[in-house]
Design a protein around this motif. Structure first.
Motif, PDB file in Angstrom:
ATOM      1  N   ARG A 128       5.371  38.536  14.549  1.00 15.32           N
ATOM      2  CA  ARG A 128       4.226  39.305  14.063  1.00 15.32           C
ATOM      3  C   ARG A 128       3.694  38.705  12.772  1.00 15.32           C
ATOM      4  O   ARG A 128       4.454  38.447  11.840  1.00 15.32           O
ATOM      5  CB  ARG A 128       4.613  40.765  13.833  1.00 15.32           C
ATOM      6  N   GLY A 129       2.366  38.474  12.724  1.00 13.32           N
ATOM      7  CA  GLY A 129       1.777  37.919  11.523  1.00 13.32           C
ATOM      8  C   GLY A 129       0.270  37.947  11.561  1.00 13.32           C
ATOM      9  O   GLY A 129      -0.353  38.298  12.576  1.00 13.32           O
ATOM     10  N   VAL A 130      -0.347  37.589  10.444  1.00 11.54           N
ATOM     11  CA  VAL A 130      -1.802  37.571  10.312  1.00 11.54           C
ATOM     12  C   VAL A 130      -2.353  36.321  10.997  1.00 11.54           C
ATOM     13  O   VAL A 130      -1.829  35.221  10.840  1.00 11.54           O
ATOM     14  CB  VAL A 130      -2.210  37.586   8.825  1.00 11.54           C
ATOM     15  N   VAL A 131      -3.423  36.513  11.780  1.00 12.34           N
ATOM     16  CA  VAL A 131      -4.096  35.418  12.486  1.00 12.34           C
ATOM     17  C   VAL A 131      -5.356  35.034  11.704  1.00 12.34           C
ATOM     18  O   VAL A 131      -6.147  35.905  11.353  1.00 12.34           O
ATOM     19  CB  VAL A 131      -4.487  35.860  13.920  1.00 12.34           C
ATOM     20  N   PRO A 132      -5.593  33.759  11.409  1.00  7.49           N
ATOM     21  CA  PRO A 132      -4.771  32.584  11.755  1.00  7.49           C
ATOM     22  C   PRO A 132      -3.854  32.123  10.627  1.00  7.49           C
ATOM     23  O   PRO A 132      -3.213  31.089  10.765  1.00  7.49           O
ATOM     24  CB  PRO A 132      -5.838  31.532  12.034  1.00  7.49           C
ATOM     25  N   ILE A 162       4.116  38.648  19.273  1.00  6.10           N
ATOM     26  CA  ILE A 162       4.675  38.508  20.622  1.00  6.10           C
ATOM     27  C   ILE A 162       5.951  39.335  20.723  1.00  6.10           C
ATOM     28  O   ILE A 162       6.817  39.268  19.843  1.00  6.10           O
ATOM     29  CB  ILE A 162       5.047  37.048  20.974  1.00  6.10           C
ATOM     30  N   LYS A 163       6.064  40.092  21.805  1.00 10.36           N
ATOM     31  CA  LYS A 163       7.324  40.715  22.186  1.00 10.36           C
ATOM     32  C   LYS A 163       7.834  39.957  23.414  1.00 10.36           C
ATOM     33  O   LYS A 163       7.112  39.859  24.410  1.00 10.36           O
ATOM     34  CB  LYS A 163       7.125  42.196  22.501  1.00 10.36           C
ATOM     35  N   MET A 168       4.640  39.386  25.716  1.00 13.78           N
ATOM     36  CA  MET A 168       3.516  40.285  25.500  1.00 13.78           C
ATOM     37  C   MET A 168       2.890  39.983  24.146  1.00 13.78           C
ATOM     38  O   MET A 168       3.568  40.010  23.116  1.00 13.78           O
ATOM     39  CB  MET A 168       3.993  41.739  25.528  1.00 13.78           C
ATOM     40  N   PHE A 169       1.572  39.708  24.150  1.00 15.89           N
ATOM     41  CA  PHE A 169       0.858  39.391  22.913  1.00 15.89           C
ATOM     42  C   PHE A 169       0.228  40.654  22.355  1.00 15.89           C
ATOM     43  O   PHE A 169      -0.740  41.184  22.893  1.00 15.89           O
ATOM     44  CB  PHE A 169      -0.177  38.293  23.168  1.00 15.89           C
ATOM     45  N   THR A 170       0.834  41.149  21.275  1.00 16.79           N
ATOM     46  CA  THR A 170       0.396  42.380  20.641  1.00 16.79           C
ATOM     47  C   THR A 170       0.963  42.440  19.238  1.00 16.79           C
ATOM     48  O   THR A 170       2.005  41.846  18.957  1.00 16.79           O
ATOM     49  CB  THR A 170       0.861  43.613  21.438  1.00 16.79           C
ATOM     50  N   ALA A 171       0.283  43.170  18.371  1.00 20.86           N
ATOM     51  CA  ALA A 171       0.849  43.517  17.071  1.00 20.86           C
ATOM     52  C   ALA A 171       1.013  45.022  16.980  1.00 20.86           C
ATOM     53  O   ALA A 171       1.052  45.591  15.890  1.00 20.86           O
ATOM     54  CB  ALA A 171      -0.023  42.995  15.935  1.00 20.86           C
ATOM     55  N   ILE A 183       7.362  32.155  34.106  1.00 22.99           N
ATOM     56  CA  ILE A 183       7.304  33.278  33.165  1.00 22.99           C
ATOM     57  C   ILE A 183       6.042  34.082  33.439  1.00 22.99           C
ATOM     58  O   ILE A 183       5.128  33.638  34.152  1.00 22.99           O
ATOM     59  CB  ILE A 183       7.318  32.800  31.700  1.00 22.99           C
ATOM     60  N   VAL A 184       5.983  35.291  32.848  1.00 24.94           N
ATOM     61  CA  VAL A 184       4.782  36.119  32.954  1.00 24.94           C
ATOM     62  C   VAL A 184       4.313  36.480  31.545  1.00 24.94           C
ATOM     63  O   VAL A 184       5.129  36.699  30.648  1.00 24.94           O
ATOM     64  CB  VAL A 184       5.052  37.390  33.791  1.00 24.94           C
ATOM     65  N   THR A 185       2.989  36.502  31.344  1.00 27.07           N
ATOM     66  CA  THR A 185       2.415  36.865  30.051  1.00 27.07           C
ATOM     67  C   THR A 185       1.370  37.963  30.221  1.00 27.07           C
ATOM     68  O   THR A 185       0.810  38.141  31.302  1.00 27.07           O
ATOM     69  CB  THR A 185       1.740  35.669  29.364  1.00 27.07           C
ATOM     70  N   ALA A 186       1.127  38.695  29.131  1.00 28.82           N
ATOM     71  CA  ALA A 186       0.040  39.666  29.077  1.00 28.82           C
ATOM     72  C   ALA A 186      -0.397  39.779  27.624  1.00 28.82           C
ATOM     73  O   ALA A 186       0.318  39.340  26.708  1.00 28.82           O
ATOM     74  CB  ALA A 186       0.485  41.027  29.619  1.00 28.82           C
ATOM     75  N   HIS A 187      -1.553  40.361  27.398  1.00 33.38           N
ATOM     76  CA  HIS A 187      -2.051  40.534  26.026  1.00 33.38           C
ATOM     77  C   HIS A 187      -2.807  41.849  25.914  1.00 33.38           C
ATOM     78  O   HIS A 187      -3.322  42.378  26.902  1.00 33.38           O
ATOM     79  CB  HIS A 187      -2.953  39.369  25.617  1.00 33.38           C
ATOM     80  N   ASP A 188      -2.866  42.387  24.694  1.00 31.74           N
ATOM     81  CA  ASP A 188      -3.622  43.611  24.477  1.00 31.74           C
ATOM     82  C   ASP A 188      -5.078  43.291  24.151  1.00 31.74           C
ATOM     83  O   ASP A 188      -5.561  42.181  24.411  1.00 31.74           O
ATOM     84  CB  ASP A 188      -2.951  44.500  23.425  1.00 31.74           C
ATOM     85  N   MET A 189      -5.799  44.250  23.579  1.00 30.85           N
ATOM     86  CA  MET A 189      -7.251  44.131  23.426  1.00 30.85           C
ATOM     87  C   MET A 189      -7.676  43.379  22.158  1.00 30.85           C
ATOM     88  O   MET A 189      -8.872  43.250  21.881  1.00 30.85           O
ATOM     89  CB  MET A 189      -7.890  45.518  23.426  1.00 30.85           C
ATOM     90  N   ARG A 190      -6.722  42.865  21.387  1.00 33.42           N
ATOM     91  CA  ARG A 190      -7.092  42.142  20.167  1.00 33.42           C
ATOM     92  C   ARG A 190      -7.837  40.853  20.521  1.00 33.42           C
ATOM     93  O   ARG A 190      -7.496  40.172  21.492  1.00 33.42           O
ATOM     94  CB  ARG A 190      -5.836  41.817  19.347  1.00 33.42           C
ATOM     95  N   GLU A 191      -8.822  40.515  19.717  1.00 32.09           N
ATOM     96  CA  GLU A 191      -9.692  39.378  20.007  1.00 32.09           C
ATOM     97  C   GLU A 191      -8.914  38.074  20.106  1.00 32.09           C
ATOM     98  O   GLU A 191      -9.243  37.191  20.899  1.00 32.09           O
ATOM     99  CB  GLU A 191     -10.772  39.265  18.919  1.00 32.09           C
ATOM    100  N   SER A 192      -7.851  37.946  19.330  1.00 32.59           N
ATOM    101  CA  SER A 192      -7.087  36.698  19.325  1.00 32.59           C
ATOM    102  C   SER A 192      -6.117  36.595  20.498  1.00 32.59           C
ATOM    103  O   SER A 192      -5.545  35.524  20.734  1.00 32.59           O
ATOM    104  CB  SER A 192      -6.301  36.563  18.011  1.00 32.59           C
TER     105      SER A 192
END
Length: 456
Positions: free
Chosen positions: A13-17, A106-107, A93-96, A41-50
């Protein structure tokens, strides 16, 4: 490259970029594949623009190391856990979660949604990714890696509805505050118009528009200020219950018909009794900050309460070790054996809806049975010398301490029946205080004395 400020105890977890960019994501993807020894592997992401860019860079790193990638695309964190369990693949999983808009993270999990924490592979991922950033990611020889895109929303929704049957409950009006997070994507599929079976639920949506800038309020229902809109709407429309999800929708908070927030400890006890009715004698996990009412009620219903430290990777590991049917945290993370021992706010919400809809009483009447003590809630203090403040607390309360343990931070049971836990945050420069007592006065006295020491 040193990634210790980015790769925390149980996630990234951190500030982008500034702290986290696509180059780092690519190195982490390569390192992840190496550590879990994955061919897919499997990936997913939430609604964050990055999110999409970071997830794609991670996939590129994974493919360089020879792993194919299943891209689930937009999803909640518990959807990623579903994907990992359903497909038997390691996942990312890409989320903060509830952090502000400028963050991402990432979790990670092994196949079957088995959590990866600092002691179970994450430290190795961090070191290997750092080495790749200092040099280069070697191209795997001989492996043919590709990308497959899948839509798992309907399969996820169908799986959850198979675990808790809501079709026969009484009609309920349910206000849901998604906080512009992933609940706005998953709730309609599981509980709303997109459900494959008609449910007796009238969903009143708040902030279902996906927006990673969180224009209405932070997607962190643990903060009381972020529940105000939900509480107001529940009373305004005469709803039976309100639900609030955090940004990645793996946590769920509950509000009763009077607009009062229901303690996650009470929800833990309620769901535990339902799961124990199906699996008598099973273990129930509770972290050390949940109310003392939880282990009491679990034991009274024939279950075996197991106390553990805070943090999803620790709890998931304990869930698996004990084959626990259910686990709950003070932060409204709820874990289910039927969900690969992973946490899902949606399934917890469905249990509460079922408990409410299967009988005529109000939610306040039901949850009163599970609320025996008065809790402070988690109180954060920014301090320069965390260790020094903890030792000061130990000294001040030493003559009244009935029991002291250090399973996670410092937990002190006092002679007046109150207790508190003080622990350092894994992700921020904070000390977190939780206090519980038999009455408001007992709790407040312990809380105020502890805070005076903590804050100097």
């Amino acid at each position: 490259m040193d990634l210790s400020a980015l790769v925390k105890a149980y996630d990234v977890r951190g500030v982008v970029p500034d702290q986290f960019d696509e180059n780092i994501a690519r190195a982490l993807g390569a390192a992840f594949v190496d550590v879990v020894e994955a061919e897919r592997i499997v990936t997913a992401h939430d609604m964050r623009e990055s999110g999409p860019g970071l997830a794609r860079a991670f996939a590129q790193g994974a493919m360089q190391r020879g792993a194919s990638v299943v891209e689930a695309g937009l999803g909640s964190t518990d959807m990623l856990y579903f994907a990992s369990g359903h497909l038997a693949l390691p996942g990312a999983m890409f989320t903060a979660s509830h952090n502000p808009a400028q963050y991402n993270g990432i979790k990670m999990c092994r196949a079957g949604a088995v959590a990866i924490g600092q002691d179970t592979g994450l430290a190795e991922v961090r070191e290997r990714a750092g080495a790749y950033l200092d040099g280069e990611i070697p191209q795997s020889v001989g492996a043919v890696a590709d990308v497959e895109r899948v839509d798992l929303l309907s399969a996820y929704a169908e799986y959850l509805r198979g675990l808790v049957d809501l079709s026969g409950i009484r009609a309920l009006t349910v206000v849901v505050d998604a906080g512009n997070g992933m609940g706005g994507y998953t709730v309609p599929a599981v509980l709303g118009d997109a459900a494959l079976t008609a449910l007796p639920l009238q969903i009143v949506p708040l902030y279902f528009e996906l927006d990673g800038t969180f224009p209405n309020h932070e997607a962190n229902p643990l903060e009381p200020a972020n529940l105000v809109d939900l509480q107001r709407k529940v009373v305004e429309v005469g709803a039976d219950i309100g639900l609030a999800f955090d940004g990645d929708a793996d946590r769920c908070f509950v509000v009763d018909a009077d607009g009062a927030a229901v303690s996650p400890s009470a929800i833990t006890a309620l769901v535990a009794t339902r799961e124990l009715a199906k699996s008598p004698g099973s273990a129930i996990i509770h972290n050390l900050i949940t109310s003392h009412a939880v282990p009491e009620i679990v034991a009274e219903h024939g279950g075996r309460p197991v106390r553990t430290r805070v943090g999803h990777s620790f709890i998931k590991a304990e869930m698996a070790r004990e084959n626990a049917v259910f686990g709950g945290e003070h932060s409204a993370h709820y874990y289910f054996r039927d969900f690969w021992f992973a946490d899902t706010g949606m399934l917890a919400a469905m249990h509460v809806l079922a408990a409410l809809g299967e009988q005529p009483r109000s939610l306040a009447e039901i949850t009163a049975e599970y609320s025996r003590y008065v809790a402070s809630g988690e109180i954060n203090s920014t301090v320069d010398d965390q260790a020094g403040r903890v030792e000061a607390i130990r000294t001040v309360f030493a003559d009244r301490a009935v029991e002291v343990d250090e399973l996670d931070g410092l937990t002190v049971e006092l002679s007046d029946g109150s207790w508190f836990n003080l622990r350092a945050s894994n992700t921020e420069p904070l000390l977190r205080l939780n206090v519980e007592g038999s009455t408001d006065q007992v709790m407040a006295a312990t809380r105020d004395e502890a805070l005076a020491v903590i804050r100097g």
